[in-house]
Scaffold this active site. Structure first.
Site, mmCIF file in Angstrom:
data_model
loop_
_atom_site.group_PDB
_atom_site.id
_atom_site.type_symbol
_atom_site.label_atom_id
_atom_site.label_comp_id
_atom_site.label_asym_id
_atom_site.label_seq_id
_atom_site.Cartn_x
_atom_site.Cartn_y
_atom_site.Cartn_z
ATOM 1 N N TYR A 76 0.872 -1.179 0.000
ATOM 2 C CA TYR A 76 0.000 0.000 0.000
ATOM 3 C C TYR A 76 0.908 1.227 0.000
ATOM 4 C CZ TYR A 76 -3.912 -3.166 0.944
ATOM 5 O OH TYR A 76 -4.843 -4.164 0.863
ATOM 6 N N SER A 230 -12.976 -4.310 0.291
ATOM 7 C CA SER A 230 -13.835 -3.440 -0.535
ATOM 8 C C SER A 230 -15.302 -3.589 -0.115
ATOM 9 C CB SER A 230 -13.682 -3.763 -2.031
ATOM 10 O OG SER A 230 -12.342 -3.623 -2.447
ATOM 11 N N GLY A 234 -15.542 -0.452 -2.982
ATOM 12 C CA GLY A 234 -14.240 0.026 -3.457
ATOM 13 C C GLY A 234 -14.283 1.502 -3.811
#
Ligand SMILES: NC(=O)c1ccc[n+]([C@@H]2O[C@H](COP(=O)([O-])OP(=O)(O)OC[C@H]3O[C@@H](n4cnc5c(N)ncnc54)[C@H](OP(=O)(O)O)[C@@H]3O)[C@@H](O)[C@H]2O)c1
Length: 312
Positions: A76, A230, A234
């Site tokens: 990330y 999600s 999302g």
């Protein structure tokens, strides 16, 4: 075991502020209970991320609201140059938080890479070992509470990747092992090599393959945690929720947000489901936490089950 924890017990929020009671669910067999809504750190580290002070405020808002599970990953970040961005941010947010750090469980992942900002897989044992060492440093911990294989690498037999996880467990570098983006068959293969605590797959009203393909049912039967990623659809599809006729009507009926209604639907899919919505705004993190004790009636759940959710 189930319990509740009012976020107000650790926050500096005024006593008059409305507080939800966060519900807890077991993360997996022999694993501690965590808040049924976690916080997913992805959107504060990828494109369009807020600045660092605002990102820290978002994480603190989630923690102050009673969330005790944070999901992150080494990848990330904006790309290879930035690997570990989210893990370092989460570590800083936890260091600077005034609440009880020992209550918070941090789950991270290895097995992906970001060459030139693309998302690729690498399940080779030597990569997983090095990635885990790097995540330990980024998180500033001696052991990782939950280490998840980000996705199965088609170029590497799953058993080999899981062999690396077994060694990390033996060495005490990780406390628990988890999987992500897997089928029932892959979960069973992995469990022949190493004990698995939880599975992290996509689940929201737009995308229901985890229900249709039996992964949620398998996790329910085996008491594995199912971390729904999600969960509001999302980064793009979540924006369609306020205009969805069924979701909007149920939100008005409950005095809740459309996102909270959808999170409640996700949690209702199984007793081991834990939703991990992301947020770049403190108010979104707080709102998601409030879904932990939002109950839909069976009829309301059916309405969402039967409604169309266009991904166009
Ligand atoms: N294992 C995997 O392969 C995988 C893949 C994807 C994601 N994940 C994990 O799952 C987490 C969540 O997934 P995601 O970010 O794709 O989807 P998501 O949480 O469903 O949606 C992302 C966006 O929805 C908005 N949102 C969420 N709750 C809201 C609320 N209560 N009110 C208003 N807006 C709200 C937020 O917007 P703002 O940013 O504007 O606040 C958030 O960034 C990630 O952070 C990551 O930890 C894992």
């Amino acid at each position: 075991m189930r319990g509740t924890w009012s976020g107000s017990s650790v926050s500096s929020v005024s006593a008059d502020a409305p507080q939800s009671l966060v519900q807890f669910r077991a993360l997996g067999p022999s694993a501690p209970d965590v808040s049924s809504i976690g916080y997913g750190g992805m959107h504060i580290s990828i494109a369009d991320r807020p600045d660092e002070p605002e990102s820290i405020r978002v994480v603190h808002a989630a923690l102050d609201a009673g969330i005790t599970l944070i999901d992150t990953a080494d990848v990330y970040s904006l790309g290879a140059h930035d690997i570990g961005h989210n893990e370092r941010l989460i570590a800083r947010a936890l260091r600077e938080w005034r609440g009880p750090r020992e209550r918070i469980l941090v789950a991270t992942k290895g097995g992906s890479e970001r060459p030139e900002g693309r998302w690729t897989r690498n399940g080779r044992p030597e990569h997983l070992k090095a990635a885990c060492e790097r995540s330990l440093r980024a998180l500033g911990v001696e052991e990782i509470d939950l280490y998840q294989l980000h996705a199965v690498d088609p170029a590497v037999p799953l058993e080999e990747s899981m062999g690396a996880f077994a060694r990390l467990l033996e060495e005490g570098k990780i406390v628990r092992a988890g999987l992500s983006n897997v089928t029932v068959d892959q979960i069973e293969r992995a469990r022949r090599v190493v004990p698995i605590t939880s599975v992290q797959n996509r689940l929201n009203p737009f995308f229901r393959e985890s229900l249709d393909e039996g992964v949620v049912r398998y996790c329910t039967d085996e008491r594995l945690g199912f971390l729904a990623y999600s969960p509001t659809g999302g980064g793009r599809l979540n924006r369609k929720l306020p205009a969805h006729p069924v979701v909007e009507r149920l939100a008005r009926a409950h005095g809740a947000s459309p996102h909270a209604v959808v999170l409640a639907w996700v949690l209702a899919q199984g007793p081991t489901v834990i939703a991990i919505p992301s947020a770049r705004k403190p108010e979104h993190a707080r709102d998601s936490a409030s879904a932990s004790d939002l109950q839909l009636t069976p009829e309301e759940r059916r309405e969402i089950d039967e409604a169309e959710f266009s991904t166009a």
